[in-house]
Design a protein around this motif. Structure first.
Motif, PDB file in Angstrom:
ATOM      1  N   TRP A  90     -51.776   5.335   8.215  1.00 44.05           N
ATOM      2  CA  TRP A  90     -50.884   4.221   7.929  1.00 44.05           C
ATOM      3  C   TRP A  90     -50.482   3.592   9.266  1.00 44.05           C
ATOM      4  O   TRP A  90     -49.873   4.228  10.102  1.00 44.05           O
ATOM      5  N   GLU A  91     -50.839   2.340   9.468  1.00 44.39           N
ATOM      6  CA  GLU A  91     -50.655   1.694  10.777  1.00 44.39           C
ATOM      7  C   GLU A  91     -49.207   1.239  10.972  1.00 44.39           C
ATOM      8  O   GLU A  91     -48.911   0.056  11.129  1.00 44.39           O
ATOM      9  N   THR A  92     -48.309   2.197  11.005  1.00 48.37           N
ATOM     10  CA  THR A  92     -46.900   1.869  11.152  1.00 48.37           C
ATOM     11  C   THR A  92     -46.538   1.548  12.600  1.00 48.37           C
ATOM     12  O   THR A  92     -47.125   2.088  13.537  1.00 48.37           O
ATOM     13  N   GLN A  93     -45.541   0.681  12.748  1.00 51.85           N
ATOM     14  CA  GLN A  93     -44.955   0.394  14.057  1.00 51.85           C
ATOM     15  C   GLN A  93     -43.629   1.146  14.220  1.00 51.85           C
ATOM     16  O   GLN A  93     -42.893   0.902  15.162  1.00 51.85           O
ATOM     17  N   GLY A  94     -43.355   2.053  13.281  1.00 47.95           N
ATOM     18  CA  GLY A  94     -42.109   2.799  13.307  1.00 47.95           C
ATOM     19  C   GLY A  94     -41.071   2.146  12.404  1.00 47.95           C
ATOM     20  O   GLY A  94     -41.196   0.989  11.996  1.00 47.95           O
ATOM     21  N   GLY A  95     -40.032   2.899  12.059  1.00 47.50           N
ATOM     22  CA  GLY A  95     -38.951   2.365  11.237  1.00 47.50           C
ATOM     23  C   GLY A  95     -38.977   2.923   9.828  1.00 47.50           C
ATOM     24  O   GLY A  95     -40.042   3.174   9.246  1.00 47.50           O
ATOM     25  N   MET A  96     -37.788   3.115   9.253  1.00 46.93           N
ATOM     26  CA  MET A  96     -37.674   3.728   7.928  1.00 46.93           C
ATOM     27  C   MET A  96     -38.418   2.942   6.858  1.00 46.93           C
ATOM     28  O   MET A  96     -39.090   3.524   5.998  1.00 46.93           O
ATOM     29  N   ILE A 100     -41.277   4.515   4.408  1.00 46.11           N
ATOM     30  CA  ILE A 100     -41.105   4.509   2.948  1.00 46.11           C
ATOM     31  C   ILE A 100     -42.249   3.764   2.276  1.00 46.11           C
ATOM     32  O   ILE A 100     -42.807   4.209   1.257  1.00 46.11           O
ATOM     33  N   GLN A 101     -42.634   2.619   2.848  1.00 49.52           N
ATOM     34  CA  GLN A 101     -43.759   1.863   2.294  1.00 49.52           C
ATOM     35  C   GLN A 101     -45.047   2.692   2.336  1.00 49.52           C
ATOM     36  O   GLN A 101     -45.864   2.633   1.409  1.00 49.52           O
ATOM     37  N   GLY A 102     -45.210   3.464   3.404  1.00 46.23           N
ATOM     38  CA  GLY A 102     -46.382   4.317   3.508  1.00 46.23           C
ATOM     39  C   GLY A 102     -46.434   5.370   2.422  1.00 46.23           C
ATOM     40  O   GLY A 102     -47.486   5.590   1.800  1.00 46.23           O
ATOM     41  N   VAL A 103     -45.312   6.030   2.175  1.00 43.67           N
ATOM     42  CA  VAL A 103     -45.255   7.041   1.107  1.00 43.67           C
ATOM     43  C   VAL A 103     -45.542   6.399  -0.239  1.00 43.67           C
ATOM     44  O   VAL A 103     -46.328   6.926  -1.047  1.00 43.67           O
ATOM     45  N   ASP A 104     -44.936   5.250  -0.485  1.00 45.34           N
ATOM     46  CA  ASP A 104     -45.157   4.563  -1.766  1.00 45.34           C
ATOM     47  C   ASP A 104     -46.631   4.212  -1.947  1.00 45.34           C
ATOM     48  O   ASP A 104     -47.201   4.370  -3.035  1.00 45.34           O
ATOM     49  N   HIS A 105     -47.267   3.738  -0.876  1.00 47.83           N
ATOM     50  CA  HIS A 105     -48.694   3.383  -0.955  1.00 47.83           C
ATOM     51  C   HIS A 105     -49.538   4.614  -1.234  1.00 47.83           C
ATOM     52  O   HIS A 105     -50.455   4.562  -2.068  1.00 47.83           O
ATOM     53  N   ALA A 106     -49.228   5.719  -0.564  1.00 50.32           N
ATOM     54  CA  ALA A 106     -50.002   6.948  -0.773  1.00 50.32           C
ATOM     55  C   ALA A 106     -49.888   7.432  -2.209  1.00 50.32           C
ATOM     56  O   ALA A 106     -50.881   7.885  -2.804  1.00 50.32           O
ATOM     57  N   VAL A 107     -48.692   7.327  -2.778  1.00 45.38           N
ATOM     58  CA  VAL A 107     -48.493   7.758  -4.168  1.00 45.38           C
ATOM     59  C   VAL A 107     -49.259   6.838  -5.120  1.00 45.38           C
ATOM     60  O   VAL A 107     -49.951   7.300  -6.039  1.00 45.38           O
ATOM     61  N   THR A 108     -49.143   5.544  -4.894  1.00 48.76           N
ATOM     62  CA  THR A 108     -49.817   4.570  -5.758  1.00 48.76           C
ATOM     63  C   THR A 108     -51.326   4.770  -5.751  1.00 48.76           C
ATOM     64  O   THR A 108     -51.993   4.657  -6.798  1.00 48.76           O
ATOM     65  N   GLY A 110     -52.871   7.560  -5.084  1.00 44.67           N
ATOM     66  CA  GLY A 110     -53.251   8.887  -5.559  1.00 44.67           C
ATOM     67  C   GLY A 110     -53.783   9.836  -4.493  1.00 44.67           C
ATOM     68  O   GLY A 110     -54.623  10.698  -4.794  1.00 44.67           O
ATOM     69  N   TYR A 111     -53.283   9.743  -3.277  1.00 39.57           N
ATOM     70  CA  TYR A 111     -53.717  10.670  -2.221  1.00 39.57           C
ATOM     71  C   TYR A 111     -53.226  12.092  -2.529  1.00 39.57           C
ATOM     72  O   TYR A 111     -52.132  12.285  -3.056  1.00 39.57           O
ATOM     73  N   ASP A 112     -54.062  13.058  -2.181  1.00 37.63           N
ATOM     74  CA  ASP A 112     -53.728  14.453  -2.470  1.00 37.63           C
ATOM     75  C   ASP A 112     -52.704  15.029  -1.505  1.00 37.63           C
ATOM     76  O   ASP A 112     -51.939  15.924  -1.871  1.00 37.63           O
ATOM     77  N   LEU A 113     -52.706  14.548  -0.258  1.00 35.88           N
ATOM     78  CA  LEU A 113     -51.811  15.099   0.755  1.00 35.88           C
ATOM     79  C   LEU A 113     -51.244  13.975   1.601  1.00 35.88           C
ATOM     80  O   LEU A 113     -51.974  13.065   2.012  1.00 35.88           O
ATOM     81  N   ILE A 114     -49.941  14.038   1.864  1.00 27.60           N
ATOM     82  CA  ILE A 114     -49.267  13.101   2.758  1.00 27.60           C
ATOM     83  C   ILE A 114     -48.779  13.890   3.964  1.00 27.60           C
ATOM     84  O   ILE A 114     -48.015  14.853   3.831  1.00 27.60           O
ATOM     85  N   ASP A 115     -49.245  13.477   5.147  1.00 25.39           N
ATOM     86  CA  ASP A 115     -48.869  14.166   6.382  1.00 25.39           C
ATOM     87  C   ASP A 115     -48.022  13.254   7.244  1.00 25.39           C
ATOM     88  O   ASP A 115     -48.358  12.091   7.456  1.00 25.39           O
ATOM     89  N   LEU A 116     -46.906  13.775   7.738  1.00 25.91           N
ATOM     90  CA  LEU A 116     -46.056  13.057   8.692  1.00 25.91           C
ATOM     91  C   LEU A 116     -46.405  13.577  10.079  1.00 25.91           C
ATOM     92  O   LEU A 116     -46.207  14.757  10.377  1.00 25.91           O
ATOM     93  N   ALA A 117     -46.925  12.688  10.928  1.00 29.04           N
ATOM     94  CA  ALA A 117     -47.514  13.135  12.189  1.00 29.04           C
ATOM     95  C   ALA A 117     -46.756  12.621  13.401  1.00 29.04           C
ATOM     96  O   ALA A 117     -46.325  11.466  13.445  1.00 29.04           O
TER      97      ALA A 117
END
Length: 360
Positions: A90-96, A100-108, A110-117
Motif C-alpha cells: 500500500w503506497e502510503t505517505q503516512g497518516g491515520m 485506515i484506507q489501506g485496511v479497508d482496501h485489503a478487506v474489500t 479479500g487479502y488473507d494477511l495484512i501486515d503493518l511494516a
C-alpha cells in the motif's frame, strides 16, 4: 528539552559489585558482531510455493517516503516473488487516514494477511484491524516490537527486532572505546514503541559494566528531531563538558547531533543503530564512529518467512532473527560507496531461505 532519568547515575558501589571481567565481556560481545553473518534457519523447511499458491499478503508500510520503509518493502516483495504469491504494498505517505484506507482496501479485496511494516503501532488502527480479523484476515507486524515486548491482543504474529540486544552492543562499544570510563549521552524518542526497552538495555548494561560511570538520557519526539536534537545536545554538553560518547539510538538522529558538536567546538564520538546508508557514509567519512547495521533485504525474507508460516499453520519464530553487524572504519566500505541497505552482509540468506522454502 526533556530528560528522562536525567540525573547523573552515581549509585552506591557495594563490595564486589563491580563486574571483574567487564572489559573482557564487552570486547567479546563486540567481537561476535564483527564477522559476516551466517544463515541460521528460523524453523523447519516447508513447501512454501504449494502452501502459498492461493494466498495473498497486503503490506501497509509506515510511509513510503522513508528510505528504510522502501528498502524493507523491497526485500519482502523480492522474497514473495521468489515463492510466487500475490504481495501488494500500500503506497502510503503516512497518516491515520491512509492506514485506515489501506485496511479497508485489503478487506474489500479479500487479502488473507495484512501486515503493518516498519513501525506502525497496530493499536492506532485497532478498530479497523479487529474488523479485518472478523472478515477472516490474519494480522501481523514487521519490525515494530522489541524482542521483550508483548504484541497487541488482536495481532496474530510479530516479526520482532532485537532492539534490547542492540542496546547491549552499544553499551559495550561505549565502555570499550572509553577504556572503561563512559560518560554517555543517550538520545531516544519515547513516542517510538521499542524505545523504552532499547534505552533501558543500554542503561542497564552500562550500569553492569560500570556502576559509578555517568549516563544521561535525552528524549526527543520523532517529529521534533530536526528542531530539538541539536539544541538538546548543545545543552547537555554545556551542562556536562565531560561527556565522552553520544549514542543516538536511531542512526538518522546523527545528522542533527553533528552540527551541535561543530558549534560546541568539541569532538565526541557517535555510535548508533540501523545501518542507514547516509549514516554509513558518515562512518566512512569519520563523522560517526560506528553504526550497527541490519540487512533489510535479509529482514524482508525473514518477514515473509514469518508471514507464510502463519498462513500455513506452522510455528512462527519469535523474532526476525536477522544478524546485527558492526560497521566502523575497518569494514564500512563493504557497504558500498556510497553505502546501500544490503551490501556488506553477504548473501547467505538468499540461498538459505530458498532451501528452507524448498524452491531449489
Amino acid at each position: 528539552m526533556t530528560f528522562r532519568n536525567s540525573l547523573w547515575l552515581i549509585p552506591m558501589i557495594l563490595p564486589g559489585a563491580v563486574h571483574a571481567d567487564a572489559m573482557a565481556d564487552a570486547q567479546a560481545l563486540i567481537a561476535t558482531h564483527t564477522e559476516i553473518p551466517v544463515f541460521v534457519p528460523p524453523g523447519e523447511p516447508f513447501d512454501a510455493r504449494s502452501c502459498m499458491a492461493d494466498k495473498s499478503v497486503f503490506s501497509i508500510p509506515v510511509s513510503m517516503t522513508i528510505p528504510f520503509a522502501v528498502a524493507l518493502e523491497d526485500g519482502m516483495a523480492r522474497a514473495a516473488a521468489e515463492v510466487g504469491f500475490e504481495y501488494t504494498v500500500w503506497e502510503t505517505q503516512g497518516g491515520m487516514d491512509s492506514y485506515i484506507q489501506g485496511v479497508d482496501h485489503a478487506v474489500t479485496q479479500g487479502y488473507d494477511l495484512i501486515d503493518l511494516a516498519g513501525g506502525i503501532n497496530p493499536v492506532w488502527i485497532g478498530p479497523q484491524l479487529l474488523q479485518a480479523k472478523e472478515s477472516g484476515a490474519v494480522i501481523t507486524t514487521t519490525h515494530l516490537y522489541d524482542e521483550t515486548q508483548e504484541q497487541a491482543d488482536f495481532v496474530d504474529a510479530s516479526a520482532r527486532v532485537p532492539f534490547s540486544s542492540v542496546g547491549e552492543i552499544l553499551a559495550a562499544w561505549a565502555y570499550v572505546e572509553t577504556e572503561g570510563a563512559p560518560n554517555v549521552l543517550i538520545i531516544g524518542s519515547d513516542d517510538v514503541l521499542p524505545t523504552g526497552p532499547f534505552v533501558e538495555s543500554i542503561q542497564d548494561q552500562l550500569s553492569t559494566y560500570c556502576p559509578e560511570c555517568e549516563q544521561q538520557y535525552l528524549n526527543v519526539p520523532l517529529a521534533e528531531w530536526g528542531t530539538r536534537i541539536q539544541s538538546g545536545v548543545q545543552s547537555a554538553l554545556l551542562a556536562n563538558p565531560d561527556i565522552n560518547y553520544i549514542l543516538p539510538i536511531y542512526d538518522s538522529m546523527s545528522q542533527f547531533v553533528t552540527p551541535a558538536l561543530r558549534i560546541a567546538g568539541v569532538e565526541v564520538p557517535i555510535a548508533s543503530f540501523n545501518g542507514t546508508p547516509f549514516v554509513l557514509d558518515m562512518v566512512r567519512e569519520g563523522t560517526v564512529k560506528m553504526d550497527i547495521g541490519e540487512s533489510l533485504g535479509w529482514a524482508g525474507y525473514a518477514a515473509v518467512d514469518a508471514q507464510m508460516r502463519q498462513l500455513c499453520g506452522l510455528e512462527v519464530p519469535e523474532d526476525l532473527g536477522i544478524p546485527l553487524l558492526i560497521f566502523d572504519s575497518a569494514n564500512v566500505e563493504t557497504a558500498g560507496i556510497p553505502a546501500n541497505f544490503d551490501d556488506g552482509y553477504g548473501d547467505a540468506h538468499i540461498a538459505g531461505y530458498r532451501a528452507l522454502w524448498m524452491l531449489d
